[in-house]
Design a protein around this motif. Structure first.
Motif: not given
Length: 186
Positions: A83, A182, A91
């Motif tokens: 991320m 995020e 991810w």
């Protein structure tokens, strides 16, 4: 998606089974140049009855939209880019196909649908989390500043047809558009 995170077994819908089979036909084409016209028609059954899927015709409708098969392609690759804003977080995903297109990388995703009304527009791809994660993974892996994203929608009902949705994303745009996703992951 939560059932996967919680490892709960849920019966796969007939349409999802067919999509998986179309993916397999396309994967064999891209990896080995296996002619798609050898793929069988399959009959799948659910509570609504029997459904026939002509795999060769569904996959074949989009062959002209794919790069030539061969070793220059990465097929069905697991991705796990970090991320951007969260340390020690990643991810996770799986990309159908990827390759270096001229100078910039390209990521291709196969989508099967009974109705093309579900197709995402290029503008929607700019903010779509799946598209952004694929883009970020390619940018992170290659160090490039631009990435081509091509979602190809294969219509699984007659008349068979495949339509691409394509967007070129810049690194700054990917980073900015991933931030809200995020933030939710915190």
């Amino acid at each position: 998606a939560w059932n996967k995170l919680d490892r709960v077994e849920v019966p796969q819908a007939v349409s999802a089974q067919a999509e998986e089979m179309v993916h397999g036909v396309l994967e064999h084409w891209l990896r080995h140049a296996t002619p798609v016209d050898t793929a069988p028609a399959v009959k799948l059954v659910d509570e609504r009855g029997e459904h026939e899927y002509e795999l060769a015709k569904i996959a074949g409708s989009g062959i002209h939209l794919l790069p030539p098969p061969g070793p220059h392609l990465e097929i069905e690759i697991k991705i796990r880019p970090p991320m951007i804003y969260l340390p020690n977080a990643w991810w996770n995903g799986r990309v159908d196909a990827a390759h270096e297109l001229f100078v910039d990388p390209e990521v291709i995703d196969h989508k099967s649908t009974g109705n093309l009304k579900w197709m995402k527009t290029p503008e929607q791809l700019r903010k779509d989390v799946q598209s952004l994660v694929y883009a970020w993974s390619a940018l992170h892996a290659t160090g490039k500043n631009r990435v081509h994203i091509r979602f190809i929608y294969y219509k699984s009902r007659k008349p068979y047809k495949a339509v691409p949705s394509y967007v070129l994303l810049e690194r700054d745009e990917v980073v900015a558009n991933l931030l809200p996703h995020e933030t939710m992951a915190k």
